[in-house]
Every structure is written in structure tokens, then in C-alpha cells.
Scaffold this active site. Sequence first.
Site, PDB file in Angstrom:
ATOM      1  N   PRO A 114       0.863  -1.189   0.000  1.00 57.71           N
ATOM      2  CA  PRO A 114       0.000   0.000   0.000  1.00 57.71           C
ATOM      3  C   PRO A 114       0.897   1.235   0.000  1.00 57.71           C
ATOM      4  CG  PRO A 114       0.053  -1.011   2.187  1.00 57.71           C
ATOM      5  CD  PRO A 114       0.832  -1.906   1.269  1.00 57.71           C
ATOM      6  N   MET A 115       0.653   2.164  -0.916  1.00 57.20           N
ATOM      7  CA  MET A 115       1.463   3.394  -0.959  1.00 57.20           C
ATOM      8  C   MET A 115       0.537   4.568  -1.257  1.00 57.20           C
ATOM      9  SD  MET A 115       4.976   2.269  -2.913  1.00 57.20           S
ATOM     10  CE  MET A 115       4.218   1.280  -4.177  1.00 57.20           C
ATOM     11  N   ALA A 116       0.419   5.444  -0.257  1.00 55.19           N
ATOM     12  CA  ALA A 116      -0.455   6.610  -0.407  1.00 55.19           C
ATOM     13  C   ALA A 116      -0.001   7.439  -1.600  1.00 55.19           C
ATOM     14  CB  ALA A 116      -0.412   7.449   0.869  1.00 55.19           C
ATOM     15  N   GLN A 161      -6.939  -0.758   3.656  1.00 52.65           N
ATOM     16  CA  GLN A 161      -6.082  -0.477   4.813  1.00 52.65           C
ATOM     17  C   GLN A 161      -6.633   0.695   5.626  1.00 52.65           C
ATOM     18  OE1 GLN A 161      -2.090   1.360   4.874  1.00 52.65           O
ATOM     19  NE2 GLN A 161      -1.353  -0.616   5.620  1.00 52.65           N
ATOM     20  N   CYS A 181       2.811   3.384   9.746  1.00 48.54           N
ATOM     21  CA  CYS A 181       2.998   4.683   9.103  1.00 48.54           C
ATOM     22  C   CYS A 181       3.867   5.601   9.964  1.00 48.54           C
ATOM     23  CB  CYS A 181       1.660   5.338   8.824  1.00 48.54           C
ATOM     24  SG  CYS A 181       1.871   6.916   7.977  1.00 48.54           S
ATOM     25  N   ARG A 184       8.422   0.362  -3.493  1.00 46.83           N
ATOM     26  CA  ARG A 184       9.038   1.341  -4.381  1.00 46.83           C
ATOM     27  C   ARG A 184       9.569   0.750  -5.679  1.00 46.83           C
ATOM     28  NH1 ARG A 184      12.748   3.540   0.167  1.00 46.83           N
ATOM     29  NH2 ARG A 184      12.528   1.311   0.612  1.00 46.83           N
TER      30      ARG A 184
HETATM   31  C1  LIG Z   1       5.013   6.970  -1.316  1.00 45.76           C
HETATM   32  C2  LIG Z   1       4.803   5.915  -0.266  1.00 45.76           C
HETATM   33  C3  LIG Z   1       3.565   5.819   0.364  1.00 45.76           C
HETATM   34  C4  LIG Z   1       3.338   4.828   1.339  1.00 45.76           C
HETATM   35  N1  LIG Z   1       2.098   4.713   1.897  1.00 45.76           N
HETATM   36  C5  LIG Z   1       1.827   3.677   2.738  1.00 45.76           C
HETATM   37  C6  LIG Z   1       0.507   3.424   3.216  1.00 45.76           C
HETATM   38  O1  LIG Z   1      -0.468   4.128   2.887  1.00 45.76           O
HETATM   39  N2  LIG Z   1       0.340   2.376   4.076  1.00 45.76           N
HETATM   40  C7  LIG Z   1       1.383   1.567   4.457  1.00 45.76           C
HETATM   41  O2  LIG Z   1       1.182   0.626   5.220  1.00 45.76           O
HETATM   42  N3  LIG Z   1       2.630   1.788   4.014  1.00 45.76           N
HETATM   43  C8  LIG Z   1       2.875   2.792   3.162  1.00 45.76           C
HETATM   44  N4  LIG Z   1       4.136   2.950   2.650  1.00 45.76           N
HETATM   45  C9  LIG Z   1       5.197   1.986   3.001  1.00 45.76           C
HETATM   46  C10 LIG Z   1       5.237   0.839   1.972  1.00 45.76           C
HETATM   47  O3  LIG Z   1       4.040   0.096   2.017  1.00 45.76           O
HETATM   48  C11 LIG Z   1       6.434  -0.118   2.273  1.00 45.76           C
HETATM   49  O4  LIG Z   1       6.271  -0.646   3.558  1.00 45.76           O
HETATM   50  C12 LIG Z   1       7.788   0.593   2.184  1.00 45.76           C
HETATM   51  O5  LIG Z   1       7.860   1.407   1.033  1.00 45.76           O
HETATM   52  C13 LIG Z   1       8.949  -0.421   2.175  1.00 45.76           C
HETATM   53  O6  LIG Z   1       8.867  -1.282   1.075  1.00 45.76           O
HETATM   54  P1  LIG Z   1       9.796  -1.063  -0.262  1.00 45.76           P
HETATM   55  O7  LIG Z   1      11.219  -1.012   0.190  1.00 45.76           O
HETATM   56  O8  LIG Z   1       9.475  -2.254  -1.130  1.00 45.76           O
HETATM   57  O9  LIG Z   1       9.351   0.241  -0.873  1.00 45.76           O
HETATM   58  C14 LIG Z   1       4.386   3.943   1.694  1.00 45.76           C
HETATM   59  C15 LIG Z   1       5.625   4.069   1.067  1.00 45.76           C
HETATM   60  C16 LIG Z   1       5.842   5.023   0.100  1.00 45.76           C
HETATM   61  C17 LIG Z   1       7.196   5.097  -0.569  1.00 45.76           C
END
Ligand SMILES: Cc1cc2nc3c(=O)[nH]c(=O)nc-3n(C[C@H](O)[C@H](O)[C@H](O)COP(=O)(O)O)c2cc1C
Length: 333
Positions: free
Chosen positions: A17-19, A71, A102, A228
Site C-alpha cells: 500500500p502506498m499513499a 487499509q 505509518c 518502491r
Molecule cells: C510513497 C509511499 C507511500 C506509502 N504509503 C503507505 C501506506 O499508505 N500504508 C502503508 O502501510 N505503508 C505505506 N508505505 C510503506 C510501503 O508500504 C512499504 O512498507 C515501504 O515502502 C517499504 O517497502 P519497499 O522497500 O518495497 O518500498 C508507503 C511508502 C511510500 C514510498
Amino acid sequence: MNALPWFQNQFPLFLAPMAGVSDKIFRQLCKEYGADVLTTEFVSAEGIFRRNERTREYLDFDDVERPLGVQLFGADAAHMAEAAKQVVDWVRPDFVDLNFGCPVNKVVCKNGGSALLKDCPTLASVAESVVRAIAPLPTTAKIRIGWDADSVNAVRVAKILEACGISALTVHGRTRAQGYSGAADWNVIGEVAAAVAIPVIGNGDLTSAADVAKRKRETGIAGAMIGRAAMSTPWIFRETKAYLSNSVILDPPTLEERWKVIRRHCELVVRDWGVEEPAIRSMRARLMAYSKAMPEAKRLREKFSQVSTLADVEVIARENISQSTATTILAAA
Ligand SMILES: Cc1cc2nc3c(=O)[nH]c(=O)nc-3n(C[C@H](O)[C@H](O)[C@H](O)COP(=O)(O)O)c2cc1C
């Protein structure tokens, strides 16, 4: 036996999940590339009660995206339980995921997200109330490994959540204090996977099929979540699936194929917004993310910061492809 069907006989890949990123269009793109389980961007309990346009957008999904979780974040157990019940009646997700990870101040200062890692009694009451409110629909949770380096408590939190009836747990291997810097600690993720019987989904810094295979081999994770890396290479799901199931290393997409994905993403966003210029301007950050996997990334970033129309994107695509072809010919000469 585990109750969640998406863990049966497979190692599911989750889009994180990524806002502002994992909206319906991007989720469906990743699904086409093989993401197995999707989650909406986070929504607050209060947002659910208000049911404004923004919340409706966040909760909008199509059946092709199933299994999909909504979520939620919040620190008030009664509100969270009521919000979860309303969401289930309203959009019928396959599960509700609780955000205990978060790091953003706006969320943490209201004791939401990762703040609950410091307050285990409240964390437990939120989890227990939501589990009870929506049963038999599953509730899952996503945590970081702790608040800061001195208070890494993911194993303890995982056991609490398991006892509350959480069906699966995602662990992002960073503390809240780390934000997105430093490296994810996969040792702690492995400790969590060993400590609980529910499936643990590993998350943090997975950037290739080989990364996922290594973490799967070295920890007891039941699934992997990619964030990401999917923003710049959404085909990572296809590559990872091929590698995990048949040890096949797929050729990376050609530059033309990458541009096809970018063009399509832009077109879908324009169609969704119904007005081209604001839609393409909203894509600038997403285009920057795509540029990471492309030749001439710096030049591309400069150009992407100015785009407003599909035609602008097309001009950049043609120039980038012809420049790259010229460089290849020169290198071969
Ligand atoms: C732009 C952005 C928005 C995010 N929004 C959320 C979110 O809404 N909920 C959540 O649980 N994690 C959120 N995350 C965290 C990601 O879900 C994830 O845990 C984190 O990026 C690490 O994983 P990665 O290394 O594969 O990016 C966000 C991360 C990024 C970069």
C-alpha cells in the site's frame, strides 16, 4: 491450516500500500504483471465516517483486483471497529489491513500508524476490536520492526497481534525513526516469522526477483511485499514469479516495452480524470519513478518535471528511444 486462500500452495506477492501511488490504475497494472494481493492506500476511520469524495476514490476497486484489502489507520478501538464494519458493508473487500507502520507525523501525532508500536495495550485493543467486528472476514496488519533502534519489538508485537486473531502480518524491516533511510533489517523479519504461526509477509528493499528468492530462502516468510521497486519496474512481479516457480531469469523489458507501459499508464490516468493536463501533471512524480529504470535518467527527470500533455510524453519517448538506439550503434561501431 492457514485460513487465507492466497497463501494456499503458493508464495504470494503483494503490492505494498502506498499513499498517492497504489491507486486503482496502478494496482491493476501491477496485477497484470502478476501481483497476487493488493491493498488500497490507507484510509482513516474518520474518513470512512465522512464518506467524502476522497475516501470514495481510495476505496474504489474492481473485482479483477481481488483478493484486495482496505487499509485502515486510527488509534481509537471503537472507531476503528465501526469503520471496519462500515467498510465491509460498503465495498466488500476480501480483508481489512491495519496500519501500525505509518511514520508520517500527521498520523503519528494522533497516535495512529507506528505510534501504536509504543503502546501495545492500545494496539491490542484496536486489533481485537476490528477482528471481532468483521469476523469471519480476515483482519491483517502491517508493522515496522519498532519505534526506534532502542525499542525494536516486532516479535512481541507480532505475538500480541496473533493472539488478537490477526490472520497475517506484514513486517517492514525498518523502525519508525528510520523513515525510509538505512536498510531494512531482514534478521528481525526472520525472527518474527519464526515466532508466530500466522503467515508473515516480508517487506523492505526488495528490488529484484533474486532479492525475493534470497529472502524467501533465508527467512521463514510466507509471502513478499514490494513497494518502491514496483513504481519504477512494475514487471518485477512477472520476473519474480518466473524466477520463483521455474528458476527462469526473464529478459528485462526492452526500452520500447517500458515506454509502452508508461504511455499506457498515462493514458489510463487521463481517461480516469477526463481532463488531460491536470492528469498528466499529476503523473510527474510517477514518471520520475519510471525514469529510474531508464537510460538518460537525469535528462528524463528534467523533462518529466515539465510535462502537461500526452503529446509531451510522446515527444520525450521518441527522443529517449532514438538517443538510446544511437548510443547502442555508436558503442557497437
Ligand atoms: C510513497 C509511499 C507511500 C506509502 N504509503 C503507505 C501506506 O499508505 N500504508 C502503508 O502501510 N505503508 C505505506 N508505505 C510503506 C510501503 O508500504 C512499504 O512498507 C515501504 O515502502 C517499504 O517497502 P519497499 O522497500 O518495497 O518500498 C508507503 C511508502 C511510500 C514510498
